[in-house]
Enzyme design. Structure first.
Site, PDB file in Angstrom:
ATOM      1  N   MET A 153       0.816  -1.220   0.000  1.00  0.00           N
ATOM      2  CA  MET A 153       0.000   0.000   0.000  1.00  0.00           C
ATOM      3  C   MET A 153       0.857   1.281   0.000  1.00  0.00           C
ATOM      4  O   MET A 153       2.039   1.234   0.316  1.00  0.00           O
ATOM      5  CB  MET A 153      -0.899   0.013   1.239  1.00  0.00           C
ATOM      6  CG  MET A 153      -1.860  -1.145   1.294  1.00  0.00           C
ATOM      7  SD  MET A 153      -2.735  -1.252   2.872  1.00  0.00           S
ATOM      8  CE  MET A 153      -3.779   0.183   2.827  1.00  0.00           C
ATOM      9  N   HIS A 154       0.214   2.383  -0.283  1.00  0.00           N
ATOM     10  CA  HIS A 154       0.687   3.758  -0.055  1.00  0.00           C
ATOM     11  C   HIS A 154       1.833   4.250  -0.953  1.00  0.00           C
ATOM     12  O   HIS A 154       2.124   5.449  -0.958  1.00  0.00           O
ATOM     13  CB  HIS A 154       1.160   3.972   1.394  1.00  0.00           C
ATOM     14  CG  HIS A 154       0.279   3.379   2.444  1.00  0.00           C
ATOM     15  ND1 HIS A 154      -1.014   3.788   2.636  1.00  0.00           N
ATOM     16  CD2 HIS A 154       0.512   2.403   3.368  1.00  0.00           C
ATOM     17  CE1 HIS A 154      -1.539   3.083   3.644  1.00  0.00           C
ATOM     18  NE2 HIS A 154      -0.642   2.238   4.098  1.00  0.00           N
ATOM     19  N   ASP A 165      -2.953  -4.723  -0.113  1.00  0.00           N
ATOM     20  CA  ASP A 165      -2.560  -6.074   0.319  1.00  0.00           C
ATOM     21  C   ASP A 165      -3.207  -6.498   1.630  1.00  0.00           C
ATOM     22  O   ASP A 165      -3.522  -7.678   1.820  1.00  0.00           O
ATOM     23  CB  ASP A 165      -1.031  -6.260   0.348  1.00  0.00           C
ATOM     24  CG  ASP A 165      -0.292  -5.325   1.288  1.00  0.00           C
ATOM     25  OD1 ASP A 165      -0.926  -4.493   1.951  1.00  0.00           O
ATOM     26  OD2 ASP A 165       0.956  -5.441   1.344  1.00  0.00           O
TER      27      ASP A 165
HETATM   28  O1  LIG Z   1       1.901   0.210   5.002  1.00  0.00           O
HETATM   29  C1  LIG Z   1       1.292  -0.840   5.116  1.00  0.00           C
HETATM   30  C2  LIG Z   1      -0.131  -0.845   5.534  1.00  0.00           C
HETATM   31  O2  LIG Z   1      -0.605   0.409   5.928  1.00  0.00           O
HETATM   32  C3  LIG Z   1       1.987  -2.128   4.795  1.00  0.00           C
HETATM   33  O3  LIG Z   1       1.297  -3.209   5.349  1.00  0.00           O
HETATM   34  C4  LIG Z   1       2.169  -2.280   3.320  1.00  0.00           C
HETATM   35  O4  LIG Z   1       0.904  -2.494   2.718  1.00  0.00           O
HETATM   36  C5  LIG Z   1       3.197  -3.346   2.947  1.00  0.00           C
HETATM   37  O5  LIG Z   1       2.796  -4.635   3.189  1.00  0.00           O
HETATM   38  P1  LIG Z   1       3.711  -5.947   3.116  1.00  0.00           P
HETATM   39  O6  LIG Z   1       4.644  -5.824   1.967  1.00  0.00           O
HETATM   40  O7  LIG Z   1       4.376  -6.076   4.428  1.00  0.00           O
HETATM   41  O8  LIG Z   1       2.687  -7.042   2.910  1.00  0.00           O
END
Ligand SMILES: O=C(CO)[C@@H](O)[C@H](O)COP(=O)(O)O
Ligand SMILES: Nc1ncnc2c1ncn2[C@@H]1O[C@H](COP(=O)(O)OP(=O)(O)O)[C@@H](O)[C@H]1O
Length: 498
Positions: free
Chosen positions: A82-83, A240
């Site tokens: 995300m983000h 995700d």
């Molecule tokens: O920043 C966040 C949720 O706000 C993280 O959970 C990212 O979405 C990355 O996820 P992974 O690569 O650890 O699954």
């Protein structure tokens, strides 16, 4: 003839692709890693071209592992880290490396947003403007790289960029768009008020698309490159963590999951946007229609373990390395670890805190250090559960997913630290399975994600808390909680020496 869907999980450490049949069986999977650049302390970037190379190579590997005909693969969808900010010019070219969710260069921009909008920002976006979210990143580029910002015609998130390259359609999917903190979360639309307040032209915001909506099919060029059929239907996909929740069957109130990927997450389903954690937890739109989820995030969960392994045991396999912790005991012979390697998000929104080992003693072995790392990460999840508890939410069980859920030792540790049963699924690839489920529902194979979960999500084992370990871990967690306030100023002073 059996039909199939593909789930593409664009993680931070790697892309994982899953080929799933109509009954929910994962018939093949493949993964391709990609690098993470940290050009300065607090920076975290990836090259979107590396994602494309990884996705295409993983699809090749997937197709090579099975004799399923590409024409039998009816649909494809995504789960995405995300983000991350991907800035595009008017021709759709990437203007700079993507600035990721765990990049914390944006403390000044986050403070600026709070100073300008405060409570109103929380009311619209349902979140505080933390460093990891996309709006502070956009403001950082505007302030620090004005020539690049001037060329920007739109921005997207990581999996939306991959989907754009595969289909030629430029859209942002709703559950991921919530993580930009530029969305009116309850109203499911871009917030003109926020764009105006921070001088972001609304033309930068792409059209929104729902997770199970078909955006198109593969371009003939990408079909030829990947070996997939050009008629493959491509669906919006999801953030995700939203996809992880779907793949874990977390689709009803009171259901919760714990995910150990690069980050760590404790998440629960919220049926509407009324839940109010006063900004101490995130609240985002779910990829399930009209639903929401709340969550707390540990920035360096699996990342702490990976860091420890590549630094101190680069040549060992992951599984025996993790299993070596079994030769230690709860509390690792007096060693505590805090996983604040890149700062922290929940419960401490603090980009300057750094991790620590406390209680180092000459009798400890490397196995104690491995155990302390696993325990410290798990205690950081307990911190999130404590916020839920303070808001009247206790969970009967937690479904555990992500790379960390490969380890039975770590699953039992979670049950003991949380004093809650931990459910292991047949596959720990929750986000990838969730992505495949979005395609399955988008194709009309199932009427709802809940119906699809009843068929696709299978429990493998439940880990029950062990009362003796629960007692030990309660005492250790009480010590863990005291480490943050004791190390906050000290570790911040050390950043100057990095
Ligand atoms: O920043 C966040 C949720 O706000 C993280 O959970 C990212 O979405 C990355 O996820 P992974 O690569 O650890 O699954
Ligand atoms: N055998 C294992 N046992 C426990 N943890 C593991 C194992 N293999 C990998 N991991 C952890 O899983 C994490 C990656 O999980 P994953 O869900 O694939 O992350 P992401 O989606 O962020 O790329 C790694 O950071 C690592 O710490």
């Amino acid at each position: 003839m059996m039909k199939y869907v593909i789930g593409v999980d664009l993680g931070t450490s790697a892309v994982k692709v899953l080929l799933v049949d109509q009954k929910g069986a994962v018939v093949a999977q493949a993964s391709q890693p990609y690098p993470l650049a940290q050009p300065k302390p607090g920076y975290s970037e990836q090259d979107p071209e590396d994602w494309m190379r990884g996705v295409t190579a993983a699809i090749h590997e997937l197709l090579a592992k099975t004799d399923v005909a590409p024409t039998a693969i009816e649909g494809l969808s995504y789960s995405g880290q995300m983000h991350g900010l991907v800035l595009l010019d008017a021709q759709g070219n990437v203007l700079r490396p993507a600035i990721l969710w765990n990049d914390t260069r944006t403390t000044a921009q986050s403070a600026e947003i709070t100073a300008k909008m405060g409570a109103q920002f929380l009311a619209i976006t349902r979140n505080r403007p933390l460093e990891g979210f996309t709006l502070p990143k956009l403001l950082w580029v505007k302030e620090n790289e004005p020539a690049i910002f001037a060329q920007a015609a739109s921005f997207v998130l990581p999996k939306d960029y991959v989907r754009y390259r595969m289909t030629g359609h430029l859209e942002m999917e709703l559950s991921d768009a919530a993580g930009t903190v530029m969305l009116d979360v309850a109203g499911k639309k871009w917030s003109d008020e926020i764009c105006e307040a921070f001088g972001i032209p609304t033309s930068l915001c792409p059209p929104l698309v729902e997770a199970t909506k078909q955006v198109g099919t593969l371009t003939p060029a990408y079909a030829a490159l990947s070996g997939l059929d050009p008629a493959t239907a491509v669906f919006g996909g999801g953030a995700d963590n939203a996809c992880g929740a779907i793949g874990a069957g977390v689709l009803q109130p009171q259901q919760a999951m714990c995910s150990i990927g690069t980050s760590g997450v404790v998440l629960t389903y919220e049926p509407d946007a009324t839940a109010d954690y006063h900004g101490h937890l995130h609240l985002f739109n779910h990829a399930a229609p009209n639903a929401f989820y709340s969550m707390g995030v540990t920035l360096a969960a699996g990342y702490s373990l990976s860091w420890f392994k590549h630094t101190f045991a680069p040549d060992e396999e992951f599984t025996p390395f993790v299993n070596s912790a079994a030769t230690s005991i709860p509390g690792a012979h007096g060693l505590l670890f805090t996983p604040y390697l890149v700062g922290e998000r929940t419960p401490y929104a603090d980009a300057a805190i750094r991790g620590s080992f406390i209680g180092v003693d000459s009798k400890q072995t490397r196995a104690d250090f491995v155990r302390a790392v696993l325990e410290g990460i798990t205690f950081s999840f307990r911190d999130i559960l404590e916020i839920y508890a303070a808001n009247g939410k206790a969970f009967k069980q937690l479904v555990s997913i992500g790379g960390g859920a490969k380890s039975p030792l770590w699953l039992q540790m979670q049950a003991d630290v949380f004093n809650t049963p931990i459910v292991r699924l047949t596959s720990e690839q929750g986000p990838g399975l969730g992505a495949a489920m979005l395609a399955a529902v988008g194709l009309g194979w199932f009427a709802t994600l809940q119906d699809c979960a009843a068929q696709f999500v299978q429990v493998k084992q439940v880990y029950q808390p062990d009362p003796a370990a629960v007692t030990q871990y309660q005492k250790l967690y009480d010590c863990y909680r005291d480490v943050y306030p004791a190390t906050k100023n000290l570790t911040a002073r050390l950043i100057d020496f990095q």
